[in-house]
Design a protein around this motif. Structure first.
Motif, PDB file in Angstrom:
ATOM      1  N   ARG A  85       9.416  41.426  68.878  1.00 32.15           N
ATOM      2  CA  ARG A  85      10.159  42.498  69.146  1.00 32.15           C
ATOM      3  C   ARG A  85      11.556  42.010  69.248  1.00 32.15           C
ATOM      4  NH1 ARG A  85       8.408  47.663  72.476  1.00 32.15           N
ATOM      5  NH2 ARG A  85       7.187  47.970  70.717  1.00 32.15           N
ATOM      6  N   ASP A 157       7.970  43.712  64.386  1.00 32.14           N
ATOM      7  CA  ASP A 157       7.881  44.680  65.411  1.00 32.14           C
ATOM      8  C   ASP A 157       9.028  45.425  65.508  1.00 32.14           C
ATOM      9  OD1 ASP A 157       5.825  46.339  67.167  1.00 32.14           O
ATOM     10  OD2 ASP A 157       7.559  45.848  68.396  1.00 32.14           O
ATOM     11  N   ARG A 197       1.486  46.462  52.784  1.00 30.55           N
ATOM     12  CA  ARG A 197       1.690  46.416  54.155  1.00 30.55           C
ATOM     13  C   ARG A 197       3.009  47.204  54.901  1.00 30.55           C
ATOM     14  NH1 ARG A 197       2.600  46.688  58.680  1.00 30.55           N
ATOM     15  NH2 ARG A 197       2.425  45.076  60.379  1.00 30.55           N
ATOM     16  N   THR A 201       1.021  50.961  58.505  1.00 28.11           N
ATOM     17  CA  THR A 201       0.580  51.631  59.768  1.00 28.11           C
ATOM     18  C   THR A 201       0.801  53.211  59.802  1.00 28.11           C
ATOM     19  OG1 THR A 201       1.753  49.769  60.773  1.00 28.11           O
ATOM     20  CG2 THR A 201       1.530  51.728  62.159  1.00 28.11           C
ATOM     21  N   GLY A 231      11.608  55.258  61.612  1.00 28.70           N
ATOM     22  CA  GLY A 231      11.835  53.920  61.038  1.00 28.70           C
ATOM     23  C   GLY A 231      10.538  53.564  60.096  1.00 28.70           C
ATOM     24  N   ASN A 232      10.109  52.408  60.399  1.00 29.69           N
ATOM     25  CA  ASN A 232       8.879  52.000  59.478  1.00 29.69           C
ATOM     26  C   ASN A 232       7.734  52.934  59.504  1.00 29.69           C
ATOM     27  OD1 ASN A 232       6.118  50.686  59.126  1.00 29.69           O
ATOM     28  ND2 ASN A 232       7.609  49.210  57.869  1.00 29.69           N
ATOM     29  N   VAL A 233       7.374  53.031  60.905  1.00 33.86           N
ATOM     30  CA  VAL A 233       5.968  53.715  61.176  1.00 33.86           C
ATOM     31  C   VAL A 233       6.225  54.961  60.935  1.00 33.86           C
ATOM     32  CG1 VAL A 233       4.031  54.248  62.905  1.00 33.86           C
ATOM     33  CG2 VAL A 233       5.429  51.992  62.729  1.00 33.86           C
ATOM     34  N   GLU A 253      14.843  61.364  66.552  1.00 32.43           N
ATOM     35  CA  GLU A 253      15.502  60.077  66.555  1.00 32.43           C
ATOM     36  C   GLU A 253      16.096  59.750  68.033  1.00 32.43           C
ATOM     37  OE1 GLU A 253      16.223  56.991  65.506  1.00 32.43           O
ATOM     38  OE2 GLU A 253      14.524  57.042  63.832  1.00 32.43           O
ATOM     39  N   TYR A 254      16.507  58.591  68.291  1.00 29.11           N
ATOM     40  CA  TYR A 254      16.951  58.350  69.707  1.00 29.11           C
ATOM     41  C   TYR A 254      18.298  59.157  69.760  1.00 29.11           C
ATOM     42  CZ  TYR A 254      20.628  55.265  67.514  1.00 29.11           C
ATOM     43  OH  TYR A 254      21.556  54.796  66.683  1.00 29.11           O
ATOM     44  N   ALA A 305       8.063  55.818  68.014  1.00 27.00           N
ATOM     45  CA  ALA A 305       9.375  55.398  68.315  1.00 27.00           C
ATOM     46  C   ALA A 305       9.212  54.214  69.265  1.00 27.00           C
ATOM     47  CB  ALA A 305      10.280  56.326  68.552  1.00 27.00           C
ATOM     48  N   ASN A 328       3.256  51.906  70.103  1.00 27.63           N
ATOM     49  CA  ASN A 328       2.329  51.385  71.248  1.00 27.63           C
ATOM     50  C   ASN A 328       3.083  51.943  72.550  1.00 27.63           C
ATOM     51  OD1 ASN A 328       0.720  49.573  69.873  1.00 27.63           O
ATOM     52  ND2 ASN A 328       2.821  48.285  69.337  1.00 27.63           N
TER      53      ASN A 328
HETATM   54  P1  NAD Z   1      11.495  50.529  63.725  1.00 27.22           P
HETATM   55  O1  NAD Z   1      12.608  49.834  64.672  1.00 27.22           O
HETATM   56  O2  NAD Z   1      11.380  50.227  62.236  1.00 27.22           O
HETATM   57  O3  NAD Z   1      11.573  52.113  63.899  1.00 27.22           O
HETATM   58  C1  NAD Z   1      11.856  52.832  65.279  1.00 27.22           C
HETATM   59  C2  NAD Z   1      12.503  53.996  65.005  1.00 27.22           C
HETATM   60  O4  NAD Z   1      12.451  54.922  66.164  1.00 27.22           O
HETATM   61  C3  NAD Z   1      13.786  53.767  64.562  1.00 27.22           C
HETATM   62  O5  NAD Z   1      14.142  54.789  63.814  1.00 27.22           O
HETATM   63  C4  NAD Z   1      14.674  54.384  66.078  1.00 27.22           C
HETATM   64  O6  NAD Z   1      15.671  54.703  65.972  1.00 27.22           O
HETATM   65  C5  NAD Z   1      13.777  55.029  66.542  1.00 27.22           C
HETATM   66  N1  NAD Z   1      13.872  55.176  68.186  1.00 27.22           N
HETATM   67  C6  NAD Z   1      14.055  54.231  69.057  1.00 27.22           C
HETATM   68  N2  NAD Z   1      13.798  54.772  70.194  1.00 27.22           N
HETATM   69  C7  NAD Z   1      13.895  56.043  70.247  1.00 27.22           C
HETATM   70  C8  NAD Z   1      13.977  57.069  71.067  1.00 27.22           C
HETATM   71  N3  NAD Z   1      13.802  56.770  72.428  1.00 27.22           N
HETATM   72  N4  NAD Z   1      13.774  58.227  70.915  1.00 27.22           N
HETATM   73  C9  NAD Z   1      13.600  58.495  69.440  1.00 27.22           C
HETATM   74  N5  NAD Z   1      13.893  57.680  68.513  1.00 27.22           N
HETATM   75  C10 NAD Z   1      13.780  56.526  68.834  1.00 27.22           C
HETATM   76  O7  NAD Z   1       9.878  50.471  64.537  1.00 27.22           O
HETATM   77  P2  NAD Z   1       8.641  50.404  63.770  1.00 27.22           P
HETATM   78  O8  NAD Z   1       8.162  49.423  63.160  1.00 27.22           O
HETATM   79  O9  NAD Z   1       8.431  51.759  63.165  1.00 27.22           O
HETATM   80  O10 NAD Z   1       7.900  50.667  65.385  1.00 27.22           O
HETATM   81  C11 NAD Z   1       7.749  51.909  65.996  1.00 27.22           C
HETATM   82  C12 NAD Z   1       6.650  51.908  67.028  1.00 27.22           C
HETATM   83  O11 NAD Z   1       5.410  51.648  66.322  1.00 27.22           O
HETATM   84  C13 NAD Z   1       6.886  50.624  68.128  1.00 27.22           C
HETATM   85  O12 NAD Z   1       6.217  51.111  69.234  1.00 27.22           O
HETATM   86  C14 NAD Z   1       6.057  49.616  67.273  1.00 27.22           C
HETATM   87  O13 NAD Z   1       5.552  48.635  68.484  1.00 27.22           O
HETATM   88  C15 NAD Z   1       4.632  50.352  66.936  1.00 27.22           C
HETATM   89  N6  NAD Z   1       4.092  49.856  65.720  1.00 27.22           N
HETATM   90  C16 NAD Z   1       4.597  49.281  64.650  1.00 27.22           C
HETATM   91  C17 NAD Z   1       3.706  48.710  63.622  1.00 27.22           C
HETATM   92  C18 NAD Z   1       4.402  48.322  62.509  1.00 27.22           C
HETATM   93  O14 NAD Z   1       3.528  48.061  61.297  1.00 27.22           O
HETATM   94  N7  NAD Z   1       5.507  48.266  62.139  1.00 27.22           N
HETATM   95  C19 NAD Z   1       2.497  48.638  63.740  1.00 27.22           C
HETATM   96  C20 NAD Z   1       1.882  49.090  65.167  1.00 27.22           C
HETATM   97  C21 NAD Z   1       2.731  49.890  65.765  1.00 27.22           C
END
Ligand code: NAD
Length: 427
Positions: A85, A157, A197, A201, A231-233, A253-254, A305, A328
């Motif tokens: 991360r 991450d 991949r 998630t 974001g991704n998830v 979103e944030y 998020a 998480n």
């Molecule tokens: P990412 O950076 O692609 O997306 C996160 C999104 O959340 C972004 O659009 C960001 O602007 C938004 N965000 C951040 N803080 C915020 C808030 N306080 N309020 C609202 N929106 C907010 O990350 P990701 O890979 O999508 O991961 C998101 C979560 O899922 C994390 O907790 C990560 O640990 C968990 N996760 C990710 C994966 C994976 O395969 N990418 C797998 C398991 C768990």
């Protein structure tokens, strides 16, 4: 007459410490399992914590020093596995918690990995591509003796992506004198990444949500969904659920949110975000408050998020039937109790978002075989594992009379404790 002094209420800082949150759930599950004290101690703490201070030449010529972590929680069931991360709020306690969650997550879906996590304190949004590449390579070099396909396999991450993994893989390969794609997962498909991949998630989230609906006699076409994080998830979960006929009524979103009670066209929103770089000013929904969206009425709420978005401050206001944790650690232990009282069906993070690490496992297997599966093969295998794991957790919850989160921890701890005892304690 005996009187008991009530425990002092936790401060918000204590309540939202991810390591304490993890430890509280671990202790409760271990107690219910009647875990023997020695194994309890072994599994409660990470087995190794590495701190590195990495110098990086910035574009303007000055040298910056970044602090990075890698925490390896357990190798009991196989090599460590866990993301890296990048973010300004990364801390050792957060990385510790995330590392142990990886151990439990891999055990819940029964894949042969232990848990780890890494992080670097930085603001990736303010760094150039070159600065990110130099920082990633130096971080990888600092950890070179601790990572590897049979030791510890990183993945993306928050704040990192396929390109970051390509740099980690290349740096590791340069040090080893040969290309070793299986040192990381979440790579580009052209560099040994697995098909499916990127969406995995989100796909896993959609599969366990389907299973929860089945369990609760609900149907997708009459189910409204609010997702925090695009974001991704979050975006992949939104797209897959929307494709299945769910009505996505809110996206948070944030810096703001979108709301449309008639449903948001996710395909158009994805195009809008690709074009403008943000979800805002989308014509297919009204602007909404970022905190209010979490407590708006819906059937399924998916925090996707970051940690600690559902706490003692807002849990009582939630109006969802199902909480499916894409992120998480989105929910604190104090909030758990409130959700339990409200009868919200929680699909805990270590189950709900395990689709990513499961397909990472497929990627690692494919890299080591040198033989790659079709996207359909990957998805079918993923769906099977997610459905079986959902049912395992549900059965554990019913059999032991505990909520889904404690059931998932109990299932995972039981599996890890078993291999720990079988391996024995090396002296
Ligand atoms: P990412 O950076 O692609 O997306 C996160 C999104 O959340 C972004 O659009 C960001 O602007 C938004 N965000 C951040 N803080 C915020 C808030 N306080 N309020 C609202 N929106 C907010 O990350 P990701 O890979 O999508 O991961 C998101 C979560 O899922 C994390 O907790 C990560 O640990 C968990 N996760 C990710 C994966 C994976 O395969 N990418 C797998 C398991 C768990």
């Amino acid at each position: 007459m005996q009187t008991t002094t009530p425990a002092a209420p936790l401060s918000l800082e204590q309540e939202t410490n991810p390591w304490l949150a993890q430890a509280a759930r671990f202790d409760e599950a271990a107690k219910r399992l009647n875990l023997e004290p020695g194994i309890w101690k072994v599994l409660r703490y990470p087995s190794r914590e590495i701190i590195v201070h990495i110098p990086v030449s910035m574009d303007d010529g000055h040298i910056e020093v970044f602090t990075g972590y890698r925490v390896q929680h357990s190798i009991s069931r196989g090599p460590c596995k866990g993301g890296i991360r990048y973010g300004p709020d990364v801390s050792l306690d957060e990385v510790r918690a995330l590392a142990s969650w990886m151990t439990w997550k891999c055990a819940v879906v029964n894949i042969p990995f232990g848990g780890a996590k890494g992080g670097v304190i930085c603001e990736p949004k303010n760094m150039s591509e070159g600065e990110l590449e130099r920082m990633t390579r130096r971080y990888t070099a600092a950890l070179i003796e601790f990572i590897g396909p049979e030791k510890d396999v990183p993945a993306p991450d928050m704040g990192t992506n396929e390109q970051t993994m390509a740099w980690v893989m290349d740096t590791y390969s340069m040090h080893m004198g040969q290309t070793m794609t299986s040192v990381v997962t979440g790579k580009p498909v052209s560099l040994g990444g697995s098909r499916g991949r990127r969406e995995a998630t989100g796909r896993g989230i959609s599969v366990v949500t389907d299973q929860a609906l089945k369990h609760l006699n609900m149907i997708p076409s009459e189910t409204s969904v609010i997702i925090q994080g695009f974001g991704n998830v979050g975006s992949n979960a939104a797209k897959l659920l929307w494709d299945k006929g769910y009505k996505i009524i809110g996206i948070g979103e944030y810096d703001g949110a979108l709301y449309n009670p008639a449903g948001i066209d996710i395909s158009e929103l994805l195009e809008h975000k690709a074009r403008t770089g943000t979800i805002h000013k989308f014509s297919g929904a009204q602007a909404f408050d970022k905190d209010a969206i979490l407590i708006e009425k819906c059937d399924v709420l998916i925090p996707a998020a970051t940690e600690n978005v559902i706490t003692s401050r807002n849990a009582a206001d939630l109006k969802c039937r199902i909480l499916c944790e894409g992120a998480n650690g989105p929910t604190t232990p104090v909030a758990d109790e409130i959700l339990s009282e409200k009868g919200i069906f929680v699909i805990p993070d270590i189950l709900a978002n395990a689709g990513g690490v499961t397909t990472s496992y497929f990627e690692w297997v494919q890299d080591r075989m040198g033989y790659f599966w079709t996207e359909d093969e990957v998805n079918q295998r993923l769906d099977r594992i997610m459905i079986d794991s959902f049912n395992d957790v549900l059965h554990f919850s019913i059999a032991h009379g505990v909520n889904n989160r404690i059931a998932a921890y109990m299932l995972a701890i039981d599996r890890v404790a078993h291999t720990t005892k079988q391996r024995g304690i090396y002296a």
